[in-house]
Design a protein around this motif. Structure first.
Motif, PDB file in Angstrom:
ATOM      1  N   LYS A   3       0.818  -1.218   0.000  1.00 14.41           N
ATOM      2  CA  LYS A   3       0.000   0.000   0.000  1.00 14.41           C
ATOM      3  C   LYS A   3       0.850   1.265   0.000  1.00 14.41           C
ATOM      4  CE  LYS A   3      -4.129  -1.877   2.176  1.00 14.41           C
ATOM      5  NZ  LYS A   3      -5.052  -1.774   3.311  1.00 14.41           N
ATOM      6  N   LYS A   4       1.962   1.220   0.703  1.00 11.75           N
ATOM      7  CA  LYS A   4       2.828   2.391   0.779  1.00 11.75           C
ATOM      8  C   LYS A   4       3.389   2.737  -0.604  1.00 11.75           C
ATOM      9  CE  LYS A   4       6.918   4.175   3.120  1.00 11.75           C
ATOM     10  NZ  LYS A   4       8.038   3.867   4.005  1.00 11.75           N
ATOM     11  N   ILE A   9       3.238   5.930  -5.766  1.00 15.04           N
ATOM     12  CA  ILE A   9       2.978   5.961  -7.210  1.00 15.04           C
ATOM     13  C   ILE A   9       1.836   6.926  -7.515  1.00 15.04           C
ATOM     14  CG2 ILE A   9       2.105   4.566  -9.136  1.00 15.04           C
ATOM     15  CD1 ILE A   9       3.760   2.223  -7.902  1.00 15.04           C
ATOM     16  N   GLU A  10       0.766   6.841  -6.742  1.00 18.43           N
ATOM     17  CA  GLU A  10      -0.380   7.737  -6.933  1.00 18.43           C
ATOM     18  C   GLU A  10       0.004   9.200  -6.713  1.00 18.43           C
ATOM     19  OE1 GLU A  10      -3.429   6.450  -4.256  1.00 18.43           O
ATOM     20  OE2 GLU A  10      -4.035   4.783  -5.546  1.00 18.43           O
ATOM     21  N   LYS A  11       0.913   9.423  -5.794  1.00 17.18           N
ATOM     22  CA  LYS A  11       1.358  10.784  -5.479  1.00 17.18           C
ATOM     23  C   LYS A  11       1.916  11.484  -6.727  1.00 17.18           C
ATOM     24  CE  LYS A  11       4.825  13.111  -2.643  1.00 17.18           C
ATOM     25  NZ  LYS A  11       5.923  12.910  -1.697  1.00 17.18           N
TER      26      LYS A  11
END
Length: 178
Positions: A3-4, A9-11
């Motif tokens: 999840k981290k 990646i989403e950031k």
């Protein structure tokens, strides 16, 4: 992927995709992302970037090579990733950007599998039908030959499938006879 890592990646991918859409650069960035993805897969870049033994500076240099052949917006994005020491996540970020951009713009690569190559006329007639039935815009068509289909075709896009192959029709008839 944990999840981290997904959050990291989403950031990067979420704001980048928003910027691409805001600037109206979707077509150019789709081209850049497709090109990077293809080169990365052909050269084994994901496994290289994932290796712990490879020095971070070598990863950054490798990722930096992509800057020579992409749009200015993509060049800047790659520079941000290098500056923030995210070269190890480069491929994953590129894939996430591509997937998000497809979803946000509703433009997808459509794969058509058929027993025989389709003519240009057949493809042109299929495009509006695909867009209507699958509720999407066709960004490009990827054609695959699968002689096992016997006839007809199978269309894949955005995790959806339309199967109008002879093979599928025979399978349905067989099931109905049981």
């Amino acid at each position: 992927m944990d999840k981290k890592t997904a959050k990291v990646i989403e950031k990067y991918s979420i704001p980048f995709v928003q910027l691409v859409i805001e600037k109206g650069e979707e077509d150019r960035i789709f081209s850049d992302l497709d090109q990077i993805k293809q080169v990365a897969e052909e050269t084994g870049l994901p496994s290289f970037l994932a290796q712990v033994a490879v020095d971070e500076s070598d990863k950054e240099k490798t990722v930096g090579f992509f800057q020579d052949s992409v749009s200015p917006l993509m060049q800047n994005f790659i520079q941000v990733l290098i500056y923030n020491h995210r070269a190890n996540l480069f491929y994953d970020i590129i894939l996430d950007c591509l997937n998000r951009l497809e979803r946000e713009t509703n433009q997808f690569v459509v794969t058509i599998s058929s027993a025989h190559p389709l003519t240009d006329g057949q493809k042109e007639r299929l495009l509006p039908l695909i867009e209507k039935k699958m509720s999407l815009k066709v960004r490009s068509i990827k054609e695959q030959i699968d002689e096992g289909l016997i006839g007809g075709f199978v269309i894949f896009a955005n995790h959806k499938t339309i199967d109008v192959s002879i093979k599928q029709q025979l399978r349905v008839v067989k099931e109905n006879l049981k």
